[in-house]
Design an enzyme around this catalytic site. Sequence first.
Site, PDB file in Angstrom:
ATOM      1  N   ASP A   1      -6.949   1.005  13.255  1.00 62.27           N
ATOM      2  CA  ASP A   1      -7.431  -0.291  12.485  1.00 62.27           C
ATOM      3  C   ASP A   1      -6.794  -1.829  13.014  1.00 62.27           C
ATOM      4  O   ASP A   1      -6.150  -2.369  13.555  1.00 62.27           O
ATOM      5  CB  ASP A   1      -6.685  -0.404  10.652  1.00 62.27           C
ATOM      6  CG  ASP A   1      -6.782   0.544   9.764  1.00 62.27           C
ATOM      7  OD1 ASP A   1      -8.085   1.368   9.728  1.00 62.27           O
ATOM      8  OD2 ASP A   1      -5.607   1.270   9.364  1.00 62.27           O
TER       9      ASP A   1
ATOM     10  N   ARG B   1      -9.099 -10.855   5.505  1.00 63.31           N
ATOM     11  CA  ARG B   1      -9.631  -9.490   5.890  1.00 63.31           C
ATOM     12  C   ARG B   1     -11.117 -10.079   6.231  1.00 63.31           C
ATOM     13  O   ARG B   1     -11.841  -8.502   6.162  1.00 63.31           O
ATOM     14  CB  ARG B   1      -8.678  -8.386   5.419  1.00 63.31           C
ATOM     15  CG  ARG B   1      -7.269  -8.193   5.486  1.00 63.31           C
ATOM     16  CD  ARG B   1      -6.853  -6.508   4.936  1.00 63.31           C
ATOM     17  NE  ARG B   1      -7.240  -5.859   5.800  1.00 63.31           N
ATOM     18  CZ  ARG B   1      -7.265  -4.842   4.987  1.00 63.31           C
ATOM     19  NH1 ARG B   1      -6.500  -4.664   3.739  1.00 63.31           N
ATOM     20  NH2 ARG B   1      -8.003  -3.292   5.318  1.00 63.31           N
TER      21      ARG B   1
ATOM     22  N   LYS C   1     -15.882  -0.648   5.716  1.00 64.83           N
ATOM     23  CA  LYS C   1     -15.298  -0.437   4.454  1.00 64.83           C
ATOM     24  C   LYS C   1     -15.071  -1.402   3.742  1.00 64.83           C
ATOM     25  O   LYS C   1     -15.388  -3.090   4.088  1.00 64.83           O
ATOM     26  CB  LYS C   1     -13.601   0.178   5.206  1.00 64.83           C
ATOM     27  CG  LYS C   1     -12.948  -0.964   5.785  1.00 64.83           C
ATOM     28  CD  LYS C   1     -11.691  -0.364   6.410  1.00 64.83           C
ATOM     29  CE  LYS C   1     -10.824  -1.622   7.400  1.00 64.83           C
ATOM     30  NZ  LYS C   1      -9.413  -1.088   7.630  1.00 64.83           N
ATOM     31  N   HIS C   2     -14.583  -1.620   2.611  1.00 62.51           N
ATOM     32  CA  HIS C   2     -14.287   0.212   1.646  1.00 62.51           C
ATOM     33  C   HIS C   2     -15.190   0.036   0.611  1.00 62.51           C
ATOM     34  O   HIS C   2     -15.356  -0.895  -0.194  1.00 62.51           O
ATOM     35  CB  HIS C   2     -13.029  -0.139   1.433  1.00 62.51           C
ATOM     36  CG  HIS C   2     -11.586  -0.766   2.348  1.00 62.51           C
ATOM     37  ND1 HIS C   2     -11.465  -2.020   2.317  1.00 62.51           N
ATOM     38  CD2 HIS C   2     -10.822  -0.393   3.161  1.00 62.51           C
ATOM     39  CE1 HIS C   2     -10.193  -1.760   3.239  1.00 62.51           C
ATOM     40  NE2 HIS C   2      -9.926  -0.869   3.469  1.00 62.51           N
TER      41      HIS C   2
ATOM     42  N   HIS D   1      -2.730   0.822  -2.251  1.00 62.98           N
ATOM     43  CA  HIS D   1      -1.764   1.953  -1.496  1.00 62.98           C
ATOM     44  C   HIS D   1      -0.577   2.346  -2.767  1.00 62.98           C
ATOM     45  O   HIS D   1      -0.079   3.246  -2.351  1.00 62.98           O
ATOM     46  CB  HIS D   1      -0.999   1.115  -0.406  1.00 62.98           C
ATOM     47  CG  HIS D   1      -2.149   0.598   0.999  1.00 62.98           C
ATOM     48  ND1 HIS D   1      -2.759  -0.782   0.118  1.00 62.98           N
ATOM     49  CD2 HIS D   1      -2.087   1.266   2.050  1.00 62.98           C
ATOM     50  CE1 HIS D   1      -3.642  -0.490   1.922  1.00 62.98           C
ATOM     51  NE2 HIS D   1      -2.659   0.527   2.749  1.00 62.98           N
TER      52      HIS D   1
ATOM     53  N   ASP E   1     -10.900   6.753   1.898  1.00 67.77           N
ATOM     54  CA  ASP E   1      -9.706   5.654   2.651  1.00 67.77           C
ATOM     55  C   ASP E   1      -8.009   7.600   2.393  1.00 67.77           C
ATOM     56  O   ASP E   1      -8.519   8.481   2.245  1.00 67.77           O
ATOM     57  CB  ASP E   1      -9.287   5.234   1.612  1.00 67.77           C
ATOM     58  CG  ASP E   1      -8.408   3.617   2.180  1.00 67.77           C
ATOM     59  OD1 ASP E   1      -8.125   3.311   3.466  1.00 67.77           O
ATOM     60  OD2 ASP E   1      -8.365   2.362   2.452  1.00 67.77           O
TER      61      ASP E   1
ATOM     62  N   ARG F   1      -3.170  -4.022  15.324  1.00 67.07           N
ATOM     63  CA  ARG F   1      -2.247  -2.992  15.222  1.00 67.07           C
ATOM     64  C   ARG F   1      -1.935  -2.503  17.797  1.00 67.07           C
ATOM     65  O   ARG F   1      -1.172  -1.786  17.509  1.00 67.07           O
ATOM     66  CB  ARG F   1      -3.241  -1.201  15.702  1.00 67.07           C
ATOM     67  CG  ARG F   1      -3.263  -1.134  13.950  1.00 67.07           C
ATOM     68  CD  ARG F   1      -2.407  -1.523  13.236  1.00 67.07           C
ATOM     69  NE  ARG F   1      -2.574  -1.000  12.171  1.00 67.07           N
ATOM     70  CZ  ARG F   1      -2.450  -1.360  10.275  1.00 67.07           C
ATOM     71  NH1 ARG F   1      -1.381  -2.173  10.439  1.00 67.07           N
ATOM     72  NH2 ARG F   1      -2.757  -0.567   9.478  1.00 67.07           N
TER      73      ARG F   1
END
Length: 420
Positions: free
Chosen positions: A136, A205, A235-236, A248, A320, A144
């Site tokens: 990601d 985002r 996404k998403h 999450h 996901d 990351r």
Amino acid sequence: MTAVLTGLLAISGCAGNTNVQTGIISPTDYITASPSATATATATATPMQSAASGSDTFESKLANMTLEEKIGQMLLVGIDGTTLDAQAKRMIAEDKIGGIILYKDNISNLKGMVSLINDLKKSNAENPVPLFMSVDQEGGKVSRMPDEYATIPSNGSVGAADNSGAAGTMGKLLARELLSAGFNMDFAPVLDINSNPDNPVIGDRSFGNTADLVSRLGIAEMKGIASEGVVPVVKHFPGHGDTSVDSHLELPVVNKTAAQLAKLEWQPFEAAIQENADAVMVAHILFPELDSDKPASLSRAIIGKLLREEMGFQGVVITDDLTMGAITEHYTLAAAAVDTVQAGSDILLVAHEYGNEQAVRKALLASVQSGTIKESRIDESVYRILALKDKYRLTDQPTAVPDLRKLNQDITSWRSSLTK
């Protein structure tokens, strides 16, 4: 081998025979497409979509794969730690998994990251199909890459500039980052619309709060990523922008009708499909007006009917992470795995704990052996996966530790241009 695969192998050529809209054609399209349609699709294929002739085509690989190997290709998994361990080796060598995702906890520094990726690829040397090496890397708070890389700002910052060219350059820079380390797939761009200020997971985002802005800039970023040879995953789907719960942790619910969703959330995804999107990630969100029983990621009505049939997407569908609370608080992993494949998903993301990979793999094997899922359905997914890997000419070749000076200069220069 199944009748579906027999139909596939009766056609000469491979990725050159692509769907004009998505760049990937499904097995059933090979059987039903007219000769003129096939010729048109072949004429529009790009060089990257052409596979080598002979026995090493992805069709021949599929024909020679065992059921266990095919199911392995449908698993994209996370690992523990910053170095290759015995469990990761086993998943690659024995379970023949199709891909790896790395998170922040897997990445310590540039040299360590490149070493880990090279070790993962080396472990796949005995397998005929290269790994998806995914991450990601969105920019902003979802970044990351280690500190050696210059910072890429959030989509929201780029959206504020409202410059499609800048978004395209962003995509290229993200892809160059990934390629420099040995990655080949990016779970970006985010095509969610930031329509709910209380949303705990999207915010900046997203490129912004209108469908037009998100569509224009998101597609520019998607094309930028793809142009450098990295697989972009939009996404998403079908839209995470109007949620107030973090998936999450728990299952979000969006009580919008299809007509309401079509006017906002779906527009960037429909536009991306029209612009040859290769892969779509489906969210863990319940849309009661579309499917009162199952979240989007497990829903035949949303994946099979809406995304596949109505929107015409024939590329790769990725869930996901199935170990997120939205799923694990309501389903067993085994049940979720079977449901999502029946719904139309091709790749199951299992990001945490080796035991979870085993549970998902065993559930899919058992479902085919019992007849709950037909092997021809597995063949359809694996065909799409192999076609995508072939299109981007993925390999497991090692990567040298890169000199980042030019890339970082380009990122810094581009970042400065956003404020001018």
